[in-house]
Design an enzyme around this catalytic site. Structure first.
Site, PDB file in Angstrom:
ATOM      1  N   SER A  13       0.834  -1.206   0.086  1.00  0.00           N
ATOM      2  CA  SER A  13      -0.054  -0.031   0.178  1.00  0.00           C
ATOM      3  C   SER A  13       0.807   1.193  -0.111  1.00  0.00           C
ATOM      4  CB  SER A  13      -0.990  -0.034   1.314  1.00  0.00           C
ATOM      5  OG  SER A  13      -1.439   1.319   1.590  1.00  0.00           O
ATOM      6  N   HIS A  38      -1.481  -1.704  -4.314  1.00  0.00           N
ATOM      7  CA  HIS A  38      -2.617  -1.443  -3.587  1.00  0.00           C
ATOM      8  C   HIS A  38      -2.862   0.105  -3.310  1.00  0.00           C
ATOM      9  CE1 HIS A  38      -5.830  -2.635  -0.584  1.00  0.00           C
ATOM     10  NE2 HIS A  38      -5.318  -1.604   0.178  1.00  0.00           N
ATOM     11  N   ASP A  40      -4.906   3.004  -1.879  1.00  0.00           N
ATOM     12  CA  ASP A  40      -5.938   3.293  -1.113  1.00  0.00           C
ATOM     13  C   ASP A  40      -6.746   4.611  -1.513  1.00  0.00           C
ATOM     14  OD1 ASP A  40      -5.852   1.189   1.072  1.00  0.00           O
ATOM     15  OD2 ASP A  40      -3.848   1.941   1.157  1.00  0.00           O
ATOM     16  N   MET A  42      -9.680   7.290  -0.591  1.00  0.00           N
ATOM     17  CA  MET A  42     -10.638   7.571   0.587  1.00  0.00           C
ATOM     18  C   MET A  42     -11.159   8.766   0.341  1.00  0.00           C
ATOM     19  SD  MET A  42      -8.120   6.643   3.992  1.00  0.00           S
ATOM     20  CE  MET A  42      -7.038   5.424   3.849  1.00  0.00           C
ATOM     21  N   HIS A  72      -8.333   0.285  -3.538  1.00  0.00           N
ATOM     22  CA  HIS A  72      -9.121   0.084  -2.444  1.00  0.00           C
ATOM     23  C   HIS A  72     -10.246   0.928  -2.254  1.00  0.00           C
ATOM     24  CE1 HIS A  72      -9.328  -1.020   2.173  1.00  0.00           C
ATOM     25  NE2 HIS A  72     -10.329  -1.197   1.769  1.00  0.00           N
ATOM     26  N   MET A  74     -12.215   3.159  -0.210  1.00  0.00           N
ATOM     27  CA  MET A  74     -12.744   3.392   1.047  1.00  0.00           C
ATOM     28  C   MET A  74     -13.913   4.552   0.709  1.00  0.00           C
ATOM     29  SD  MET A  74      -9.648   2.440   3.253  1.00  0.00           S
ATOM     30  CE  MET A  74      -8.638   2.677   1.931  1.00  0.00           C
ATOM     31  N   MET A 144     -10.365  -6.728   6.234  1.00  0.00           N
ATOM     32  CA  MET A 144      -9.628  -5.747   6.735  1.00  0.00           C
ATOM     33  C   MET A 144      -9.265  -5.905   8.317  1.00  0.00           C
ATOM     34  SD  MET A 144      -9.347  -3.090   4.862  1.00  0.00           S
ATOM     35  CE  MET A 144      -8.494  -1.943   6.030  1.00  0.00           C
ATOM     36  N   ASP A 178      -5.478  -6.616   4.905  1.00  0.00           N
ATOM     37  CA  ASP A 178      -4.751  -5.274   4.795  1.00  0.00           C
ATOM     38  C   ASP A 178      -5.123  -4.418   6.325  1.00  0.00           C
ATOM     39  OD1 ASP A 178      -4.287  -2.785   4.085  1.00  0.00           O
ATOM     40  OD2 ASP A 178      -6.204  -2.396   3.101  1.00  0.00           O
TER      41      ASP A 178
HETATM   42  O1  LIG Z   1      -6.451   0.333   3.604  1.00  0.00           O
HETATM   43  C1  LIG Z   1      -5.940   0.915   4.531  1.00  0.00           C
HETATM   44  C2  LIG Z   1      -6.061   1.933   5.471  1.00  0.00           C
HETATM   45  O2  LIG Z   1      -7.512   1.847   5.559  1.00  0.00           O
HETATM   46  C3  LIG Z   1      -4.351   0.536   3.985  1.00  0.00           C
HETATM   47  O3  LIG Z   1      -4.286  -0.303   2.998  1.00  0.00           O
HETATM   48  C4  LIG Z   1      -3.607  -0.135   5.352  1.00  0.00           C
HETATM   49  O4  LIG Z   1      -3.813   0.812   6.557  1.00  0.00           O
HETATM   50  C5  LIG Z   1      -1.987  -0.276   4.969  1.00  0.00           C
HETATM   51  O5  LIG Z   1      -1.156   0.474   5.942  1.00  0.00           O
HETATM   52  P1  LIG Z   1      -0.444  -0.382   6.995  1.00  0.00           P
HETATM   53  O6  LIG Z   1       0.024  -1.558   6.726  1.00  0.00           O
HETATM   54  O7  LIG Z   1       0.323   0.586   7.439  1.00  0.00           O
HETATM   55  O8  LIG Z   1      -1.601  -0.688   7.835  1.00  0.00           O
HETATM   56 FE   LIG Z   2      -6.053  -0.567   1.998  1.00  0.00          FE
END
Ligand SMILES: O=C(CO)[C@H](O)[C@H](O)COP(=O)(O)O
Ligand SMILES: [Fe+2]
Length: 234
Positions: A13, A38, A40, A42, A72, A74, A144, A178
């Protein structure tokens, strides 16, 4: 001979990377052994944070034409971004089922019609029964292991029964984890049956990204191999 099985894929990510250097950071991850990126996305509504959207993904795709991009999503309204993300060159559109629980099936169809793979994501508080009826319409289920919204949070080991249930019932399904996944938590994920591994902080913050990616992969591959070895019959 090994039976057919899922493949281990490591998808860093880029959330906690230096986003002013998004292209260089992404290329470095791929050069260091990442199987996919990946990304993210948001919207500040579904989660209390904002990142980037399809215009940024489209620019990145122009510079990195061949890598597998998973977004991803969100976001509160995943339907809204299907076409723009497909147009931006996204390979897999992973959306949360929580805000669209009555429309999951038509959304799966729309994502496929737009030419992308379908990922269905579950927040920690969402039970596996919420996604059961849609599993055959998806390419991947994302469990998650933190509350979505921020990188660098603590891994929730109590999500592993969901992964175990999925692996037990769907031996060939792509199952992604994740959130808080790294060298200290990968064994739990691998033993539960996850094969698609998202790691942000653990890879981005590492001095040796290549070694961390290789180590995550080795742990997952060992578990996959163990499950694949047929018991000796007497
Ligand atoms: O979806 C996510 C947060 O909502 C990220 O993909 C995830 O948090 C990755 O970061 P880390 O490995 O530092 O937790
Ligand atoms: Fe993510």
């Amino acid at each position: 001979m090994e039976r057919s099985s899922v493949k281990c894929k490591i998808g860093p990510s880029i959330l906690n990377s230096d986003l002013s250097q998004l292209l260089a950071e992404s290329q470095r991850l791929l050069d260091n052994g990442a199987d996919y990126l990946h990304l993210d996305v948001m919207d500040g509504h579904f989660v209390p944070n904002l990142t980037f959207g399809h215009p940024v993904v489209k620019c990145l795709r122009k510079k990195i034409p061949h890598a597998f991009f998973e977004t991803h999503m969100m976001v509160q309204d995943p339907q809204k971004w299907i076409e723009p993300m497909a147009d931006a060159g996204v390979s897999q559109y992973t959306f949360h089922i929580e805000p669209v629980i009555k429309d999951v099936l038509p959304l799966c169809r729309k994502v496929r019609e737009a030419g992308m793979k379908v990922g269905l994501a579950l927040k920690p508080g969402t039970g596996i029964e919420a996604v059961r009826q849609y599993i055959n319409h998806a390419d991947m289920i994302l469990i998650m292991t933190v509350e979505p919204g921020f990188g660098g949070q603590k891994f929730m080991a109590d999500m592993m029964p969901k992964v175990q249930w999925l692996r037990h019932n769907y031996p060939l399904l792509d199952i992604e984890v994740d959130g808080g996944v790294g060298l200290n938590t990968i064994t739990a994920c691998a033993e539960a049956g996850a094969n698609m591994i998202v790691a942000g902080t653990a890879i981005i913050g590492a001095c040796d990204q290549k070694a961390v990616i290789a180590s995550l992969r080795e742990t997952v591959e060992r578990s996959i191999h163990k499950c694949n070895v047929k018991p000796v019959s007497h």
